[in-house]
Design an enzyme around this catalytic site. Sequence first.
Site, mmCIF file in Angstrom:
data_model
loop_
_atom_site.group_PDB
_atom_site.id
_atom_site.type_symbol
_atom_site.label_atom_id
_atom_site.label_comp_id
_atom_site.label_asym_id
_atom_site.label_seq_id
_atom_site.Cartn_x
_atom_site.Cartn_y
_atom_site.Cartn_z
ATOM 1 N N HIS A 224 0.939 -1.354 -0.204
ATOM 2 C CA HIS A 224 0.001 -0.074 -0.069
ATOM 3 C C HIS A 224 0.763 1.136 0.039
ATOM 4 C CE1 HIS A 224 -3.461 2.427 0.708
ATOM 5 N NE2 HIS A 224 -3.855 2.072 1.920
ATOM 6 N N HIS A 263 -1.973 -2.581 -9.777
ATOM 7 C CA HIS A 263 -2.898 -1.790 -8.896
ATOM 8 C C HIS A 263 -3.956 -2.778 -8.821
ATOM 9 C CE1 HIS A 263 -5.784 0.982 -7.160
ATOM 10 N NE2 HIS A 263 -4.686 1.687 -7.032
ATOM 11 N N ASP A 314 2.733 5.678 -6.502
ATOM 12 C CA ASP A 314 3.948 5.566 -5.709
ATOM 13 C C ASP A 314 5.279 5.677 -6.748
ATOM 14 O OD1 ASP A 314 2.815 5.659 -3.215
ATOM 15 O OD2 ASP A 314 2.167 3.456 -3.539
HETATM 16 N N1 COA Z 1 5.732 -6.741 -9.875
HETATM 17 C C1 COA Z 1 5.504 -7.878 -10.573
HETATM 18 N N2 COA Z 1 4.175 -8.593 -10.622
HETATM 19 C C2 COA Z 1 3.362 -7.947 -10.512
HETATM 20 C C3 COA Z 1 3.121 -6.676 -9.872
HETATM 21 C C4 COA Z 1 4.509 -6.029 -9.483
HETATM 22 N N3 COA Z 1 4.356 -4.855 -8.984
HETATM 23 N N4 COA Z 1 1.871 -6.579 -9.541
HETATM 24 C C5 COA Z 1 1.043 -7.367 -10.164
HETATM 25 N N5 COA Z 1 1.904 -8.283 -10.286
HETATM 26 C C6 COA Z 1 1.587 -9.784 -11.324
HETATM 27 C C7 COA Z 1 1.128 -10.617 -10.169
HETATM 28 O O1 COA Z 1 2.184 -11.489 -9.744
HETATM 29 C C8 COA Z 1 0.084 -11.486 -10.896
HETATM 30 O O2 COA Z 1 0.998 -12.175 -11.702
HETATM 31 P P1 COA Z 1 0.286 -13.849 -11.575
HETATM 32 O O3 COA Z 1 -1.064 -13.811 -12.446
HETATM 33 O O4 COA Z 1 1.239 -14.597 -12.490
HETATM 34 O O5 COA Z 1 0.208 -14.388 -10.318
HETATM 35 C C9 COA Z 1 -0.308 -10.560 -11.840
HETATM 36 O O6 COA Z 1 0.482 -9.556 -11.856
HETATM 37 C C10 COA Z 1 -1.723 -9.785 -11.243
HETATM 38 O O7 COA Z 1 -1.633 -9.294 -10.089
HETATM 39 P P2 COA Z 1 -2.605 -9.463 -8.816
HETATM 40 O O8 COA Z 1 -1.722 -10.231 -7.817
HETATM 41 O O9 COA Z 1 -3.860 -9.830 -9.153
HETATM 42 O O10 COA Z 1 -2.580 -8.042 -8.298
HETATM 43 P P3 COA Z 1 -3.477 -7.453 -6.985
HETATM 44 O O11 COA Z 1 -4.346 -6.739 -7.287
HETATM 45 O O12 COA Z 1 -3.525 -8.761 -5.889
HETATM 46 O O13 COA Z 1 -2.198 -6.793 -6.060
HETATM 47 C C11 COA Z 1 -0.756 -4.886 -5.804
HETATM 48 C C12 COA Z 1 -2.270 -5.250 -6.348
HETATM 49 C C13 COA Z 1 -0.826 -3.478 -5.712
HETATM 50 C C14 COA Z 1 -0.678 -5.224 -4.402
HETATM 51 C C15 COA Z 1 0.532 -5.567 -6.611
HETATM 52 O O14 COA Z 1 0.248 -5.105 -7.801
HETATM 53 C C16 COA Z 1 1.736 -5.116 -6.001
HETATM 54 O O15 COA Z 1 2.133 -5.853 -4.925
HETATM 55 N N6 COA Z 1 2.397 -3.917 -6.465
HETATM 56 C C17 COA Z 1 3.671 -3.790 -5.812
HETATM 57 C C18 COA Z 1 3.493 -2.637 -4.506
HETATM 58 C C19 COA Z 1 3.006 -1.509 -4.926
HETATM 59 O O16 COA Z 1 3.482 -0.628 -5.637
HETATM 60 N N7 COA Z 1 1.978 -1.150 -4.137
HETATM 61 C C20 COA Z 1 1.482 0.277 -4.362
HETATM 62 C C21 COA Z 1 -0.011 0.023 -4.769
HETATM 63 S S1 COA Z 1 -0.924 1.624 -5.157
#
Ligand code: COA
Length: 377
Positions: A224, A263, A314
């Site tokens: 987050h 996201h 971010d």
């Molecule tokens: N880096 C690498 N892979 C990523 C990624 C990232 N930042 N964000 C998503 N993915 C991948 C996931 O591993 C998933 O892959 P898979 O289908 O092979 O398992 C796919 O993209 C879909 O993502 P998902 O897990 O469904 O996303 P989510 O909605 O559960 O999670 C976040 C959203 C924000 C938690 C996630 O994108 C993340 O951890 N980002 C990094 C942290 C960040 O920047 N947070 C700020 C958010 S505003």
Amino acid sequence: MSEPTPDIKKGLVGVYADVSTVSKVMPETNSLTYRGYAVQELCEECSFEEVAYLLWNGELPTKAQLTAFNAEVAAQRAISPALHRVIKEFPHGGHPMDAIRTAVSFMGMEDPESADVSEPATRRKAARLLAKIPTAIAAAHRASKGLEPIEPNPAHSFGENFFNLVFGKVPAPEVLKAFDVSLILYAEHTFNASTYTARLVTSTGADIHGAITAGIAALKGPLHGGANEAVMHMLKEVGGPDHAEEWLSTRFDHKALVMGFGHRVYKTGDSRVPTMTKYAEKMAEVVGDNTWMNTSRVLAAKMLKEKNIHPNLDFPAGPAYYLMGFDIPLFTPIFVAARVTGWSAHVIEQAADNRLIRPLSHYTGPEQRPVVPMNQR
Ligand code: COA
């Protein structure tokens, strides 16, 4: 006999938990509105204070309303001598997010209207929190460096005040504008994890200081708000644009997360990124250091090409704050100083039409069994 598995929405993905009039995310057009106004327009036309007023009152202020609002907030910036003493006693090396979480909790205990959860009292407490949070963030930051706190100046704007409390001086107008834009973009974002946390706490009948304390705890996580700090650590680790492609390939090999990307709601681009990127680029120009934005550009292009994942707010906010001169551990506390506006709007909305938030869990542990007495275990 185990029960059939109900339809579980892990992570509450795609679940509409309530109605809200505060903001709207439209992932199909990568857009975001606060009370009906496009966020990028608010960034160009308004100050952070005007947006805070909008979030809390539903309409943009007139000049007179804004003057009164600014006066109310600016007059309440000082924190108590007791809180200053507590801040000085905070453990060395503690994270500033833990410091501001603790300080807000303390402010709740001190607040003369602590137990009054009526809407007028909650609004007054929200204004006090908006006013005092920057003072506490800056005092804790300075204490961690062995520096004395700086007294807030009621004549300063919100942005000027923040810089002055941290650095003892106010920067150039273009830096202040970029900072203000970041605050506007961070102010509100529907039912994100920290806002939902604040609403959940409010749903129990608890007070706003408790809700905001919990919101801060949720915001700290790297998935987050903590991501803006993680982005800057990552950019430093990459070591410049020439190393970015190779660094990212290694990251892919390890199937590791790349901070500042992805996201839950936006899958084809975060509405806030173009505006923040524009102002981060301006910061790079002002400072005369393009390393971080050039590195960012290479990372974003490769992430899109190879993973089809877009950056989130971010990603440009991290380097923007770094270029403004803030220490990395202050990035997420700055997010707190902005998001307290959105959290408070949601606390007020939740309390006005409340129902206790209490979902169900599907039990998958052992079947019911007798307790074996201690001497037979
Ligand atoms: N880096 C690498 N892979 C990523 C990624 C990232 N930042 N964000 C998503 N993915 C991948 C996931 O591993 C998933 O892959 P898979 O289908 O092979 O398992 C796919 O993209 C879909 O993502 P998902 O897990 O469904 O996303 P989510 O909605 O559960 O999670 C976040 C959203 C924000 C938690 C996630 O994108 C993340 O951890 N980002 C990094 C942290 C960040 O920047 N947070 C700020 C958010 S505003």
